[in-house]
Scaffold this motif. Sequence first.
Motif, PDB file in Angstrom:
ATOM      1  N   GLU A 297       1.927  -8.409   8.092  1.00 25.20           N
ATOM      2  CA  GLU A 297       2.108  -6.961   8.156  1.00 25.20           C
ATOM      3  C   GLU A 297       0.900  -6.254   7.538  1.00 25.20           C
ATOM      4  OE1 GLU A 297       4.600  -5.454   9.736  1.00 25.20           O
ATOM      5  OE2 GLU A 297       5.403  -7.414  10.271  1.00 25.20           O
ATOM      6  N   HIS A 298       0.429  -6.784   6.410  1.00 26.16           N
ATOM      7  CA  HIS A 298      -0.738  -6.189   5.765  1.00 26.16           C
ATOM      8  C   HIS A 298      -1.975  -6.347   6.648  1.00 26.16           C
ATOM      9  CE1 HIS A 298      -3.570  -5.095   2.557  1.00 26.16           C
ATOM     10  NE2 HIS A 298      -4.295  -6.111   2.976  1.00 26.16           N
ATOM     11  N   ILE A 299      -2.155  -7.528   7.224  1.00 29.02           N
ATOM     12  CA  ILE A 299      -3.320  -7.764   8.080  1.00 29.02           C
ATOM     13  C   ILE A 299      -3.293  -6.818   9.274  1.00 29.02           C
ATOM     14  CG2 ILE A 299      -4.399  -9.436   9.639  1.00 29.02           C
ATOM     15  CD1 ILE A 299      -3.505 -11.603   7.629  1.00 29.02           C
ATOM     16  N   ARG A 300      -2.121  -6.672   9.891  1.00 26.80           N
ATOM     17  CA  ARG A 300      -2.009  -5.789  11.058  1.00 26.80           C
ATOM     18  C   ARG A 300      -2.282  -4.331  10.699  1.00 26.80           C
ATOM     19  NH1 ARG A 300       3.793  -4.735  12.926  1.00 26.80           N
ATOM     20  NH2 ARG A 300       3.526  -3.209  11.260  1.00 26.80           N
ATOM     21  N   ASP A 301      -1.670  -3.852   9.614  1.00 26.92           N
ATOM     22  CA  ASP A 301      -1.723  -2.428   9.299  1.00 26.92           C
ATOM     23  C   ASP A 301      -2.977  -2.022   8.538  1.00 26.92           C
ATOM     24  OD1 ASP A 301       0.721  -2.047  10.532  1.00 26.92           O
ATOM     25  OD2 ASP A 301       1.861  -2.362   8.699  1.00 26.92           O
ATOM     26  N   GLU A 302      -3.463  -2.905   7.658  1.00 34.99           N
ATOM     27  CA  GLU A 302      -4.584  -2.537   6.798  1.00 34.99           C
ATOM     28  C   GLU A 302      -5.935  -3.040   7.298  1.00 34.99           C
ATOM     29  OE1 GLU A 302      -4.091  -0.524   4.313  1.00 34.99           O
ATOM     30  OE2 GLU A 302      -1.922  -0.525   4.595  1.00 34.99           O
TER      31      GLU A 302
ATOM     32  N   PRO B 269       5.630  -2.018   2.397  1.00 35.23           N
ATOM     33  CA  PRO B 269       4.778  -2.611   1.362  1.00 35.23           C
ATOM     34  C   PRO B 269       4.958  -4.122   1.264  1.00 35.23           C
ATOM     35  CG  PRO B 269       6.583  -1.361   0.378  1.00 35.23           C
ATOM     36  CD  PRO B 269       6.597  -1.063   1.834  1.00 35.23           C
ATOM     37  N   ASP B 270       3.845  -4.834   1.334  1.00 34.69           N
ATOM     38  CA  ASP B 270       3.872  -6.273   1.130  1.00 34.69           C
ATOM     39  C   ASP B 270       3.538  -6.560  -0.336  1.00 34.69           C
ATOM     40  OD1 ASP B 270       1.198  -5.712   0.933  1.00 34.69           O
ATOM     41  OD2 ASP B 270       0.584  -6.876   2.675  1.00 34.69           O
TER      42      ASP B 270
ATOM     43  N   THR C  70      10.596 -10.788   5.021  1.00 35.46           N
ATOM     44  CA  THR C  70      11.268 -11.074   3.753  1.00 35.46           C
ATOM     45  C   THR C  70      10.624 -10.343   2.584  1.00 35.46           C
ATOM     46  OG1 THR C  70       9.916 -13.061   3.494  1.00 35.46           O
ATOM     47  CG2 THR C  70      12.061 -13.321   4.558  1.00 35.46           C
ATOM     48  N   GLN C  71       9.299 -10.147   2.629  1.00 33.28           N
ATOM     49  CA  GLN C  71       8.633  -9.441   1.530  1.00 33.28           C
ATOM     50  C   GLN C  71       9.105  -8.001   1.442  1.00 33.28           C
ATOM     51  OE1 GLN C  71       4.416  -9.654   1.282  1.00 33.28           O
ATOM     52  NE2 GLN C  71       4.348 -11.865   1.051  1.00 33.28           N
TER      53      GLN C  71
ATOM     54  N   SER D 250      11.371  -3.626  -1.494  1.00 30.92           N
ATOM     55  CA  SER D 250      11.656  -2.206  -1.292  1.00 30.92           C
ATOM     56  C   SER D 250      13.084  -1.994  -0.815  1.00 30.92           C
ATOM     57  CB  SER D 250      10.678  -1.594  -0.279  1.00 30.92           C
ATOM     58  OG  SER D 250      10.800  -2.243   0.978  1.00 30.92           O
ATOM     59  N   HIS D 251      13.612  -0.819  -1.119  1.00 30.10           N
ATOM     60  CA  HIS D 251      14.919  -0.401  -0.631  1.00 30.10           C
ATOM     61  C   HIS D 251      14.739   0.239   0.742  1.00 30.10           C
ATOM     62  CE1 HIS D 251      16.194  -1.052  -4.782  1.00 30.10           C
ATOM     63  NE2 HIS D 251      15.152  -0.316  -5.128  1.00 30.10           N
ATOM     64  N   ALA D 252      15.833   0.395   1.485  1.00 25.75           N
ATOM     65  CA  ALA D 252      15.750   1.000   2.810  1.00 25.75           C
ATOM     66  C   ALA D 252      16.728   2.158   2.929  1.00 25.75           C
ATOM     67  CB  ALA D 252      16.035  -0.041   3.880  1.00 25.75           C
ATOM     68  N   TRP D 253      16.253   3.241   3.539  1.00 30.34           N
ATOM     69  CA  TRP D 253      17.082   4.404   3.835  1.00 30.34           C
ATOM     70  C   TRP D 253      16.783   4.828   5.259  1.00 30.34           C
ATOM     71  CZ3 TRP D 253      15.764   9.431   5.285  1.00 30.34           C
ATOM     72  CH2 TRP D 253      16.786  10.374   5.232  1.00 30.34           C
ATOM     73  N   SER D 254      17.754   5.393   5.951  1.00 32.20           N
ATOM     74  CA  SER D 254      17.530   5.793   7.338  1.00 32.20           C
ATOM     75  C   SER D 254      18.060   7.192   7.605  1.00 32.20           C
ATOM     76  CB  SER D 254      18.185   4.804   8.301  1.00 32.20           C
ATOM     77  OG  SER D 254      19.587   4.781   8.118  1.00 32.20           O
ATOM     78  N   VAL D 255      17.395   7.874   8.523  1.00 29.11           N
ATOM     79  CA  VAL D 255      17.816   9.205   8.946  1.00 29.11           C
ATOM     80  C   VAL D 255      19.196   9.144   9.578  1.00 29.11           C
ATOM     81  CG1 VAL D 255      17.286  11.095  10.536  1.00 29.11           C
ATOM     82  CG2 VAL D 255      15.433  10.000   9.230  1.00 29.11           C
TER      83      VAL D 255
END
Length: 319
Positions: free
Chosen positions: A87-92, A252-253, A292-293, A298-303
């Motif tokens: 995820e970090h490699i893809r996004d950053e 966030p990883d 899994t990271q 991190s916690h998750a919240w949704s609209v």
Amino acid sequence: MAQGSENVIMEGGAAVPRDLLHDRCRAIAEVAGVPSSWAIVALLSTQAPTGFSWKNARGLSFAHCATTDHIGQRIHELIEKHSSDREHIRDERIRPLRVIGVVECVIRRGNKVHRSHLVPNSSDNGYRLSKATIEALIGAPHDFEDYLTGLKNGLHSPSDPEDDARGSCEASEHMMILERVIAEHLPKFHAGFDLIWIDSDGGSLSAGGRQNDLAECGFSLDRGDAIPDIVLFDPTTRRMRFVEAIASGGEPDTIKHQQLLALCARWNTTYDGTVCAYKSRKKALARRSRMTQAARLSHAWSVSDPDIIDAAVSAWPGA
């Protein structure tokens, strides 16, 4: 690139030094604003199993369809230490190169590779250097300088209408999530915390951010910092919380988590957790089941389900 080879390309009978090629990769990475040039260098080599590759007439092999995992594996080999997760490699590391046209998305169909946008949940997605980038890397010095100037002026940005529409849709969803976070999530779950930073400009330090609120609390952000979408601060307990709006990725990883912890240490505050905000809880649960990271850190919240928080696996604030 062949390991141990001083020169990597034969052009008109003259060898192009490996160091020159790496210098050009570093120059491109600097313009793109990515942490290092290794993602570009990884696409110059087929030592990692990239699925497809092709060889330039002047001697250099290029990855013709390299997945995020392949690029990550190659980075790991090049720098001889663990690279960050996919995820970090893809996004950053990859996405900024896509935005300015250094790298393009491709998809594998049978034994052929086609330029495409990323297809959700497909194992056939891949990346390759654009034709303009390849020509610049193996070209004459003045050609390379012209290419860099073009990058700085946005002349190589992707013009594919489907990519443009997709990017616009992602930006709109990101802004919608931020608006709902401010209107619904913050009052319900973060009583006592002040909103001191909101970045509505995709990680830039421009007009979108509330720099004055941050500065009034005695904090500052530098361009090299991990810049979250929202920063919350409780002045009584000096606790800090962060919120990331997730439209297409960016949870966030481990590396981002450590950067946020370092930011809190620099500000002499206590890290008190990160929330990832999604458009729908279904999307949140699906993404977090594969990452899994993200689920751990991190916690998750949704609209779609504003009264529910899916807690991180590790205890808030998480480590």
